[in-house]
Design a protein around this motif. Structure first.
Motif, PDB file in Angstrom:
ATOM      1  N   CYS A 132       0.569  -1.063  -0.081  1.00 33.29           N
ATOM      2  CA  CYS A 132       0.173  -0.186  -0.210  1.00 33.29           C
ATOM      3  C   CYS A 132       0.734   1.468  -0.213  1.00 33.29           C
ATOM      4  O   CYS A 132       0.464   2.382  -0.939  1.00 33.29           O
ATOM      5  N   THR A 133       1.796   0.835   0.406  1.00 30.86           N
ATOM      6  CA  THR A 133       2.896   2.439   1.065  1.00 30.86           C
ATOM      7  C   THR A 133       3.295   2.605  -0.405  1.00 30.86           C
ATOM      8  O   THR A 133       3.109   3.650  -1.106  1.00 30.86           O
ATOM      9  N   GLY A 134       3.750   1.310  -0.960  1.00 27.81           N
ATOM     10  CA  GLY A 134       4.398   1.562  -2.510  1.00 27.81           C
ATOM     11  C   GLY A 134       3.056   2.228  -3.727  1.00 27.81           C
ATOM     12  O   GLY A 134       3.813   3.054  -4.914  1.00 27.81           O
ATOM     13  N   PHE A 135       2.287   1.344  -3.681  1.00 27.07           N
ATOM     14  CA  PHE A 135       0.876   2.366  -4.215  1.00 27.07           C
ATOM     15  C   PHE A 135       0.598   3.664  -4.432  1.00 27.07           C
ATOM     16  O   PHE A 135       0.158   4.467  -5.123  1.00 27.07           O
ATOM     17  N   MET A 136       0.406   4.421  -2.949  1.00 28.09           N
ATOM     18  CA  MET A 136       0.482   5.763  -2.298  1.00 28.09           C
ATOM     19  C   MET A 136       1.090   6.046  -3.099  1.00 28.09           C
ATOM     20  O   MET A 136       0.877   7.194  -3.636  1.00 28.09           O
ATOM     21  N   GLU A 137       2.875   5.805  -2.963  1.00 23.96           N
ATOM     22  CA  GLU A 137       3.860   7.289  -3.479  1.00 23.96           C
ATOM     23  C   GLU A 137       3.553   7.343  -5.247  1.00 23.96           C
ATOM     24  O   GLU A 137       3.920   8.117  -5.531  1.00 23.96           O
ATOM     25  N   GLN A 138       3.110   6.074  -5.419  1.00 25.08           N
ATOM     26  CA  GLN A 138       2.906   6.157  -7.248  1.00 25.08           C
ATOM     27  C   GLN A 138       1.899   6.679  -8.023  1.00 25.08           C
ATOM     28  O   GLN A 138       1.941   7.215  -8.881  1.00 25.08           O
ATOM     29  N   MET A 139       0.911   7.421  -7.015  1.00 22.08           N
ATOM     30  CA  MET A 139      -0.175   7.433  -7.414  1.00 22.08           C
ATOM     31  C   MET A 139      -0.573   9.104  -6.759  1.00 22.08           C
ATOM     32  O   MET A 139      -0.847   9.694  -6.517  1.00 22.08           O
ATOM     33  N   GLU A 140       1.062   9.057  -6.182  1.00 25.96           N
ATOM     34  CA  GLU A 140       1.335  10.460  -4.758  1.00 25.96           C
ATOM     35  C   GLU A 140       0.540  11.005  -4.740  1.00 25.96           C
ATOM     36  O   GLU A 140      -0.079  12.295  -4.671  1.00 25.96           O
ATOM     37  N   VAL A 141      -0.359   9.960  -3.375  1.00 22.76           N
ATOM     38  CA  VAL A 141      -1.231  10.164  -2.555  1.00 22.76           C
ATOM     39  C   VAL A 141      -0.055  10.108  -1.506  1.00 22.76           C
ATOM     40  O   VAL A 141       0.721   9.109  -0.927  1.00 22.76           O
ATOM     41  N   SER A 142      -0.673  11.369  -0.094  1.00 26.30           N
ATOM     42  CA  SER A 142      -0.151  10.161   0.879  1.00 26.30           C
ATOM     43  C   SER A 142      -0.832  10.131   2.156  1.00 26.30           C
ATOM     44  O   SER A 142      -2.060  10.674   1.971  1.00 26.30           O
ATOM     45  N   ALA A 143      -0.584   8.939   2.627  1.00 27.78           N
ATOM     46  CA  ALA A 143      -1.808   8.577   2.864  1.00 27.78           C
ATOM     47  C   ALA A 143      -1.117   7.544   4.464  1.00 27.78           C
ATOM     48  O   ALA A 143      -0.446   7.529   4.760  1.00 27.78           O
ATOM     49  N   VAL A 144      -1.888   7.581   5.822  1.00 22.16           N
ATOM     50  CA  VAL A 144      -1.497   6.637   7.078  1.00 22.16           C
ATOM     51  C   VAL A 144      -2.423   5.473   7.079  1.00 22.16           C
ATOM     52  O   VAL A 144      -3.078   5.263   6.494  1.00 22.16           O
ATOM     53  N   ILE A 145      -1.315   4.577   6.754  1.00 19.70           N
ATOM     54  CA  ILE A 145      -2.144   3.316   6.772  1.00 19.70           C
ATOM     55  C   ILE A 145      -2.349   2.421   7.583  1.00 19.70           C
ATOM     56  O   ILE A 145      -1.026   1.926   8.778  1.00 19.70           O
ATOM     57  N   LYS A 146      -3.442   2.148   8.154  1.00 18.60           N
ATOM     58  CA  LYS A 146      -2.883   1.614   9.502  1.00 18.60           C
ATOM     59  C   LYS A 146      -3.687  -0.235   8.783  1.00 18.60           C
ATOM     60  O   LYS A 146      -4.539  -0.470   8.013  1.00 18.60           O
TER      61      LYS A 146
END
Length: 159
Positions: free
Chosen positions: A17-31
């Motif tokens: 999920c972290t890698g995916f969020m980086e690719q989408m250029e979205v900053s998210a806290v993943i719980k």
């Protein structure tokens, strides 16, 4: 396969999920939580989550599928449910409301109503919402991705 396996899965989910969020250029806290054995709930929190949710949750559903594939590549299948900004709970409530509204029309006019195409989870929410309601029955028709719920008039009493 105990705790080490579970921790490895949670870590793999977080990593993907972290890698995916980086690719989408979205900053998210993943719980990541494990409410029961073999099942993981992933909550994404942050700004601009709309891009991750997409139209009627389609993007969120796709990200969930990809996460599931990535995590289940190596033996021992687990279920992954992804949510952002409490979208799933809001969607569930609106589907239950829709189900009740449609059911009242069906009983009033004695006419079946076919709903828009939905994924398996959303169809389940509709079926479950109406299963104990007298005067209506539900069933699904069509093939994925255009499978739909039909809410039909039922003269017989529920068992």
């Amino acid at each position: 396969l105990g705790t080490a396996f579970n921790e490895e899965r949670a870590h793999a989910i977080r990593r993907f999920c972290t890698g995916f969020m980086e690719q989408m250029e979205v900053s998210a806290v993943i719980k990541v939580y494990q409410p029961e054995k073999g099942r993981y709930k992933v909550f994404l929190e942050g700004e601009h989550m709309g891009a991750l949710i997409g139209r009627r949750g389609e993007t969120l559903e796709a990200i969930q599928q990809l996460t599931s594939y990535a995590v289940n590549r190596t033996g021992g299948r687990v279920r992954v449910q992804l949510d952002a900004e409490g979208y799933r709970n809001k969607r569930e409530q609106s589907l239950q409301h829709l189900a009740r509204k449609v059911a009242s029309k069906v009983t009033r006019y004695h006419r079946s109503v076919t709903l828009e195409p939905m994924n398996a989870y959303e169809r389940h929410v509709i079926h479950a919402a109406l299963q104990d309601m007298s005067g209506v029955t539900t069933y699904s028709i069509g093939t994925e991705p255009n499978r739909r719920v039909v809410v039909a008039f039922d003269r017989g009493e529920k068992r």
